[in-house]
Design a protein around this motif. Structure first.
Motif, PDB file in Angstrom:
ATOM      1  N   GLN A 217       0.946  -1.045   0.050  1.00  0.00           N
ATOM      2  CA  GLN A 217       0.068  -0.012  -0.037  1.00  0.00           C
ATOM      3  C   GLN A 217       0.847   1.257  -0.058  1.00  0.00           C
ATOM      4  O   GLN A 217       2.129   1.133   0.318  1.00  0.00           O
ATOM      5  CB  GLN A 217      -0.732   0.120   1.395  1.00  0.00           C
ATOM      6  CG  GLN A 217      -2.211  -1.008   0.970  1.00  0.00           C
ATOM      7  CD  GLN A 217      -3.131  -0.675   2.156  1.00  0.00           C
ATOM      8  OE1 GLN A 217      -3.741   0.345   2.529  1.00  0.00           O
ATOM      9  NE2 GLN A 217      -3.691  -1.879   2.905  1.00  0.00           N
ATOM     10  N   VAL A 218       0.225   2.441  -0.243  1.00  0.00           N
ATOM     11  CA  VAL A 218       0.809   3.798  -0.093  1.00  0.00           C
ATOM     12  C   VAL A 218       0.632   4.492   1.015  1.00  0.00           C
ATOM     13  O   VAL A 218      -0.568   4.262   1.609  1.00  0.00           O
ATOM     14  CB  VAL A 218       0.164   4.612  -1.607  1.00  0.00           C
ATOM     15  CG1 VAL A 218       0.400   5.941  -1.245  1.00  0.00           C
ATOM     16  CG2 VAL A 218       0.496   4.098  -2.605  1.00  0.00           C
ATOM     17  N   LEU A 219       1.476   5.179   1.661  1.00  0.00           N
ATOM     18  CA  LEU A 219       1.613   5.769   2.865  1.00  0.00           C
ATOM     19  C   LEU A 219       1.433   7.305   2.118  1.00  0.00           C
ATOM     20  O   LEU A 219       2.263   7.834   1.691  1.00  0.00           O
ATOM     21  CB  LEU A 219       2.665   5.815   3.952  1.00  0.00           C
ATOM     22  CG  LEU A 219       2.521   6.724   5.106  1.00  0.00           C
ATOM     23  CD1 LEU A 219       1.517   6.572   5.888  1.00  0.00           C
ATOM     24  CD2 LEU A 219       3.718   6.781   5.636  1.00  0.00           C
ATOM     25  N   TRP A 220       0.205   8.009   2.263  1.00  0.00           N
ATOM     26  CA  TRP A 220      -0.186   9.239   1.812  1.00  0.00           C
ATOM     27  C   TRP A 220       0.668  10.554   3.043  1.00  0.00           C
ATOM     28  O   TRP A 220       0.433  10.334   4.060  1.00  0.00           O
ATOM     29  CB  TRP A 220      -1.387   9.662   1.772  1.00  0.00           C
ATOM     30  CG  TRP A 220      -2.214   8.587   0.766  1.00  0.00           C
ATOM     31  CD1 TRP A 220      -2.898   7.650   1.209  1.00  0.00           C
ATOM     32  CD2 TRP A 220      -2.051   8.851  -0.504  1.00  0.00           C
ATOM     33  NE1 TRP A 220      -3.328   6.927   0.171  1.00  0.00           N
ATOM     34  CE2 TRP A 220      -2.780   7.601  -1.015  1.00  0.00           C
ATOM     35  CE3 TRP A 220      -1.512   9.519  -1.593  1.00  0.00           C
ATOM     36  CZ2 TRP A 220      -3.146   7.448  -2.351  1.00  0.00           C
ATOM     37  CZ3 TRP A 220      -1.660   9.200  -2.901  1.00  0.00           C
ATOM     38  CH2 TRP A 220      -2.303   8.132  -3.301  1.00  0.00           C
ATOM     39  N   LYS A 227       4.750  16.936   3.770  1.00  0.00           N
ATOM     40  CA  LYS A 227       5.726  16.712   4.816  1.00  0.00           C
ATOM     41  C   LYS A 227       4.973  15.954   5.888  1.00  0.00           C
ATOM     42  O   LYS A 227       5.697  14.908   6.456  1.00  0.00           O
ATOM     43  CB  LYS A 227       5.956  17.960   5.574  1.00  0.00           C
ATOM     44  CG  LYS A 227       7.018  18.909   4.658  1.00  0.00           C
ATOM     45  CD  LYS A 227       7.309  20.057   5.741  1.00  0.00           C
ATOM     46  CE  LYS A 227       8.389  20.736   4.790  1.00  0.00           C
ATOM     47  NZ  LYS A 227       8.279  22.231   5.125  1.00  0.00           N
ATOM     48  N   TYR A 228       3.752  16.238   6.217  1.00  0.00           N
ATOM     49  CA  TYR A 228       3.081  15.453   7.407  1.00  0.00           C
ATOM     50  C   TYR A 228       2.456  14.084   6.709  1.00  0.00           C
ATOM     51  O   TYR A 228       1.822  14.167   5.851  1.00  0.00           O
ATOM     52  CB  TYR A 228       1.851  16.380   7.826  1.00  0.00           C
ATOM     53  CG  TYR A 228       2.616  17.605   8.363  1.00  0.00           C
ATOM     54  CD1 TYR A 228       3.184  17.718   9.721  1.00  0.00           C
ATOM     55  CD2 TYR A 228       2.474  18.975   7.812  1.00  0.00           C
ATOM     56  CE1 TYR A 228       3.651  18.882  10.318  1.00  0.00           C
ATOM     57  CE2 TYR A 228       3.214  19.931   8.403  1.00  0.00           C
ATOM     58  CZ  TYR A 228       3.804  19.904   9.700  1.00  0.00           C
ATOM     59  OH  TYR A 228       4.322  21.165   9.973  1.00  0.00           O
ATOM     60  N   ARG A 278      -0.992  13.676  17.180  1.00  0.00           N
ATOM     61  CA  ARG A 278      -0.679  15.003  16.811  1.00  0.00           C
ATOM     62  C   ARG A 278      -0.028  14.964  15.397  1.00  0.00           C
ATOM     63  O   ARG A 278       0.025  13.689  14.713  1.00  0.00           O
ATOM     64  CB  ARG A 278       0.771  15.332  17.839  1.00  0.00           C
ATOM     65  CG  ARG A 278       1.733  14.471  17.962  1.00  0.00           C
ATOM     66  CD  ARG A 278       3.041  15.062  18.459  1.00  0.00           C
ATOM     67  NE  ARG A 278       4.151  14.017  18.629  1.00  0.00           N
ATOM     68  CZ  ARG A 278       5.162  13.761  17.611  1.00  0.00           C
ATOM     69  NH1 ARG A 278       5.200  14.242  16.649  1.00  0.00           N
ATOM     70  NH2 ARG A 278       6.139  13.175  18.250  1.00  0.00           N
ATOM     71  N   GLU A 279       0.327  16.062  14.807  1.00  0.00           N
ATOM     72  CA  GLU A 279       0.868  15.985  13.569  1.00  0.00           C
ATOM     73  C   GLU A 279       2.299  15.523  13.757  1.00  0.00           C
ATOM     74  O   GLU A 279       3.166  15.723  14.620  1.00  0.00           O
ATOM     75  CB  GLU A 279       1.104  17.442  12.906  1.00  0.00           C
ATOM     76  CG  GLU A 279      -0.031  18.338  12.886  1.00  0.00           C
ATOM     77  CD  GLU A 279      -0.304  19.325  11.985  1.00  0.00           C
ATOM     78  OE1 GLU A 279       0.697  20.202  12.017  1.00  0.00           O
ATOM     79  OE2 GLU A 279      -1.111  19.284  11.014  1.00  0.00           O
ATOM     80  N   ILE A 280       2.702  14.588  12.696  1.00  0.00           N
ATOM     81  CA  ILE A 280       4.051  14.091  12.678  1.00  0.00           C
ATOM     82  C   ILE A 280       4.429  14.256  11.247  1.00  0.00           C
ATOM     83  O   ILE A 280       3.823  13.859  10.072  1.00  0.00           O
ATOM     84  CB  ILE A 280       3.953  12.729  13.343  1.00  0.00           C
ATOM     85  CG1 ILE A 280       5.402  11.919  13.156  1.00  0.00           C
ATOM     86  CG2 ILE A 280       3.118  11.678  12.839  1.00  0.00           C
ATOM     87  CD1 ILE A 280       5.732  10.881  14.205  1.00  0.00           C
ATOM     88  N   THR A 281       5.711  14.635  10.975  1.00  0.00           N
ATOM     89  CA  THR A 281       6.403  14.533   9.593  1.00  0.00           C
ATOM     90  C   THR A 281       6.920  13.260   9.178  1.00  0.00           C
ATOM     91  O   THR A 281       7.423  12.485  10.260  1.00  0.00           O
ATOM     92  CB  THR A 281       7.479  15.744   9.470  1.00  0.00           C
ATOM     93  OG1 THR A 281       8.282  15.302  10.458  1.00  0.00           O
ATOM     94  CG2 THR A 281       6.850  16.938   9.898  1.00  0.00           C
ATOM     95  N   ILE A 282       7.127  12.915   8.213  1.00  0.00           N
ATOM     96  CA  ILE A 282       7.858  11.924   7.656  1.00  0.00           C
ATOM     97  C   ILE A 282       9.312  11.914   8.130  1.00  0.00           C
ATOM     98  O   ILE A 282      10.049  11.112   8.366  1.00  0.00           O
ATOM     99  CB  ILE A 282       7.857  11.555   6.251  1.00  0.00           C
ATOM    100  CG1 ILE A 282       8.238  10.253   5.612  1.00  0.00           C
ATOM    101  CG2 ILE A 282       8.337  12.557   5.223  1.00  0.00           C
ATOM    102  CD1 ILE A 282       7.386   9.158   6.429  1.00  0.00           C
ATOM    103  N   ASP A 283       9.973  13.103   8.114  1.00  0.00           N
ATOM    104  CA  ASP A 283      11.275  13.535   8.619  1.00  0.00           C
ATOM    105  C   ASP A 283      11.452  13.083   9.700  1.00  0.00           C
ATOM    106  O   ASP A 283      12.455  12.543  10.345  1.00  0.00           O
ATOM    107  CB  ASP A 283      11.645  14.959   8.202  1.00  0.00           C
ATOM    108  CG  ASP A 283      11.707  15.207   6.711  1.00  0.00           C
ATOM    109  OD1 ASP A 283      12.093  14.271   5.951  1.00  0.00           O
ATOM    110  OD2 ASP A 283      11.668  16.521   6.509  1.00  0.00           O
ATOM    111  N   GLU A 284      10.545  13.311  10.746  1.00  0.00           N
ATOM    112  CA  GLU A 284      10.624  12.925  12.436  1.00  0.00           C
ATOM    113  C   GLU A 284      10.695  11.371  12.393  1.00  0.00           C
ATOM    114  O   GLU A 284      11.260  10.918  13.140  1.00  0.00           O
ATOM    115  CB  GLU A 284       9.309  13.399  13.148  1.00  0.00           C
ATOM    116  CG  GLU A 284       9.449  13.240  14.580  1.00  0.00           C
ATOM    117  CD  GLU A 284       8.202  13.721  15.268  1.00  0.00           C
ATOM    118  OE1 GLU A 284       7.319  14.533  14.871  1.00  0.00           O
ATOM    119  OE2 GLU A 284       8.035  13.062  16.394  1.00  0.00           O
ATOM    120  N   VAL A 285       9.809  10.614  11.364  1.00  0.00           N
ATOM    121  CA  VAL A 285       9.814   9.157  11.433  1.00  0.00           C
ATOM    122  C   VAL A 285      11.082   8.705  11.066  1.00  0.00           C
ATOM    123  O   VAL A 285      11.783   7.800  11.717  1.00  0.00           O
ATOM    124  CB  VAL A 285       8.845   8.640  10.590  1.00  0.00           C
ATOM    125  CG1 VAL A 285       8.742   7.103  10.546  1.00  0.00           C
ATOM    126  CG2 VAL A 285       7.233   9.235  10.972  1.00  0.00           C
TER     127      VAL A 285
END
Ligand SMILES: Cc1ncc(COP(=O)(O)O)c(C=O)c1O
Length: 357
Positions: A217-220, A227-228, A278-285
């Motif tokens: 699947q795709v992560l949107w 970013k989020y 909360r908001e989480i960016t892909i960069d934080e992951v």
């Protein structure tokens, strides 16, 4: 005693079902619940045989997509009878989706009553093996015949039933997910938080490309800044970072408010876990991954309940999560929710609509 009128099918199709190879959404039970909206109101609904419907070429939904749907599941309880998981929440979400695309709202109690009578009538269609279930699909669509971008004045609400296989034939299995950089599914101010056909049409191309590359699947990401993290194709997404369960908040309005998501958050709080919406960016992951703090990633949704993510790809960045193994937190949510669904674990939050047969 319900007042819903029942017109029975002359012959049952149940003997043509291949119970050992149900897959998903292939077989449909003998009856549907159906209600019509005309002259400004919904009728009381009826149960009738599942048959082909005739439609006109000008039927507005074919052209403008004014349609919404739901997905929930019924299970054979180990104590006998049927258990439907949180159908009141699906009824509420269907009405929220209705508002998003100008479909007139209907009486949620009537929908639940229709569902109850239908499942009672079709009890034999609930598969018997643990893991299998009866998928319940309400759909509502504009049924007027006209061309022109305007809301229909006539609608149909239908509930159909489909016996489905266990999502995990060999137990929970981690999936590979690709973060979409080129496509977006929904934007703030749009209809991403409604379960409406357009969102799924918008996801097909990215989904197909992900499949071609070996991803399930795709992560949107959010459609504005990209970013989020928003959600996965048919699941919400959760991260365990430093023992904290984090999932994107719904505030942006571009995420479907999942009922499994809600249930997982409820359980996590009940268990005393640290939980953040909360908001989480892909960069934080990616940063948590680099620091060795990304413990688990999993999707939540009706189809799989919990879907551990073993591998996440964002551009050139590749993240193998928890050695591509099911994490203990994902496993505990899965065992608890499925235990409640099959009547093996006490339903202490009142999530089950039980149907005696
Ligand atoms: C886009 C999308 N997000 C999330 C979900 C998960 O929602 P639920 O847990 O209510 O099945 C679904 C499935 O219905 C979905 O289609």
């Amino acid at each position: 005693m319900s007042n819903i009128k029942i017109q029975r099918a002359k012959n049952s199709k149940i003997n043509s079902v291949d119970w050992n190879n149900l897959r998903f959404g292939i077989f449909f039970s003998d009856h549907i619940f159906i209600s019509d909206y005309k002259n400004g109101k919904w009728d009381e609904g009826r149960i009738e045989p599942y048959n082909a419907m005739s439609i006109e070429p000008a039927m507005c939904t074919l052209h403008y997509g004014q349609t919404i749907f739901e997905g929930m599941k019924g299970f054979r309880s180990v104590k006998g009878g049927a258990n439907i998981f949180r159908p009141d929440m699906n009824a509420k979400r269907l009405n929220n989706s209705a508002k998003a695309v100008c479909i007139p709202e209907f009486d949620e109690n009537l929908l639940l009553e229709g569902l109850k009578e239908l499942v009672k009538l079709e009890y034999d269609w609930i598969p018997k093996e643990k893991g299998q279930s009866l998928y319940i699909r309400p759909v509502v669509f504009g049924s007027g015949n006209f061309l022109g971008v305007t809301a229909s004045t006539e609608y149909k609400l239908i509930i159909l039933l489909s016996p489905v296989a266990s999502y995990y034939a060999e137990g929970l299995k981690p999936v590979k997910i690709m973060v979409s950089k080129d496509y977006v599914r929904a934007v703030t101010g749009g209809i991403g938080n409604a379960k409406t056909a357009a969102n799924y049409a918008a996801s097909l191309k990215a989904g197909m490309e992900a499949h071609k590359n070996g991803f399930s699947q795709v992560l949107w990401l959010d459609g504005v800044t990209r970013k989020y993290v928003d959600e996965v194709g048919a699941m919400n997404i959760m991260f365990v970072i430093d023992d904290e369960l984090i999932t994107p908040s719904l505030d942006r309005g571009s995420i479907l408010p999942g009922i499994t998501r809600l249930s997982v958050l409820h359980l996590a709080k009940d268990w005393g876990m640290k939980v953040s919406e909360r908001e989480i960016t892909i960069d934080e992951v990616a940063d948590a991954y680099d620091k060795g703090k990304l413990q688990e990633v999993f999707g939540t949704g009706t189809a799989a309940v919990i879907s551990p993510v073993g591998f996440l790809k964002y551009g050139d960045k590749e993240m193998t999560v928890n050695n591509n193994q099911i994490g203990p937190i994902a496993q505990k949510f899965y065992d608890t929710i499925t235990g409640i669904q099959y009547g093996e674990i006490e339903d202490k939050f009142g999530w089950i609509m039980h149907i005696e047969v």
